[in-house]
Design an enzyme around this catalytic site. Structure first.
Site, PDB file in Angstrom:
ATOM      1  N   GLU A  34      98.064 -11.296  82.041  1.00  0.00           N
ATOM      2  CA  GLU A  34      97.270 -10.264  81.607  1.00  0.00           C
ATOM      3  C   GLU A  34      96.246  -9.425  82.930  1.00  0.00           C
ATOM      4  O   GLU A  34      96.046  -8.601  81.992  1.00  0.00           O
ATOM      5  CB  GLU A  34      95.705 -11.032  80.742  1.00  0.00           C
ATOM      6  CG  GLU A  34      96.622 -11.159  78.933  1.00  0.00           C
ATOM      7  CD  GLU A  34      95.081 -11.220  77.927  1.00  0.00           C
ATOM      8  OE1 GLU A  34      95.370 -10.998  77.214  1.00  0.00           O
ATOM      9  OE2 GLU A  34      95.480 -12.217  78.121  1.00  0.00           O
ATOM     10  N   GLU A  52      84.042  -9.912  74.901  1.00  0.00           N
ATOM     11  CA  GLU A  52      82.742  -9.766  75.066  1.00  0.00           C
ATOM     12  C   GLU A  52      81.660  -9.645  75.770  1.00  0.00           C
ATOM     13  O   GLU A  52      80.805  -8.357  76.487  1.00  0.00           O
ATOM     14  CB  GLU A  52      82.411 -11.356  74.788  1.00  0.00           C
ATOM     15  CG  GLU A  52      82.952 -11.486  73.619  1.00  0.00           C
ATOM     16  CD  GLU A  52      84.072 -12.331  72.874  1.00  0.00           C
ATOM     17  OE1 GLU A  52      84.278 -13.025  72.316  1.00  0.00           O
ATOM     18  OE2 GLU A  52      84.335 -12.248  74.442  1.00  0.00           O
ATOM     19  N   LYS A  84      90.486  -4.878  70.404  1.00  0.00           N
ATOM     20  CA  LYS A  84      91.687  -5.095  71.549  1.00  0.00           C
ATOM     21  C   LYS A  84      92.980  -5.092  70.393  1.00  0.00           C
ATOM     22  O   LYS A  84      93.330  -6.325  69.798  1.00  0.00           O
ATOM     23  CB  LYS A  84      91.644  -6.511  71.890  1.00  0.00           C
ATOM     24  CG  LYS A  84      93.332  -6.494  73.332  1.00  0.00           C
ATOM     25  CD  LYS A  84      92.637  -8.078  74.349  1.00  0.00           C
ATOM     26  CE  LYS A  84      93.344  -8.156  74.834  1.00  0.00           C
ATOM     27  NZ  LYS A  84      93.374  -9.899  75.658  1.00  0.00           N
TER      28      LYS A  84
END
Length: 117
Positions: free
Chosen positions: A21, A73, A98
């Site tokens: 990612e 977060e 997401k």
């Protein structure tokens, strides 16, 4: 308290805890609600007395382009602080979704509320 909202704003950013990612940009969907007194803007029909949606969206876009967080977060917390400071927003709710995290869910994420008091 009056509320101004932006719904379904999509931004691309680097977000995620996994190595794969960290090298790609992913879409986040944002739903924002701001506590804002609309009476001064409505009374004079003047944009400079309103919470300017385009200006807010531009700050969000710049923030997302520069962000490199592992956690949704952290993205939510830092974005909320940036918007409140930049525009003098007294209260806001921010939902960050997401998409594509889990095959049986449209999205996962967080929703926070923050106030300046």
């Amino acid at each position: 308290m009056d509320k101004v909202f932006i719904e379904g704003l999509e931004v691309d950013t680097v977000i995620g805890a996994y190595d794969w990612e960290r090298g790609i940009r992913q879409c986040l969907r944002l739903d924002l609600t701001f506590g804002w007194d609309i009476r001064p803007a409505a009374a004079d029909d003047l944009l400079d007395k309103a919470l300017d949606y385009a200006a807010v969206a531009a700050v969000i876009d710049r923030f997302a382009q520069a962000a490199r967080f592992e956690l949704v977060e952290t993205f939510a917390e830092r974005l909320a602080a940036e918007l409140m400071e930049t525009f003098g927003i007294p209260w806001m709710r921010l939902r960050v979704t997401k998409p594509g995290v889990h095959p049986r869910a449209r999205g996962m994420g967080v929703e926070i509320e923050r106030s300046s008091s």
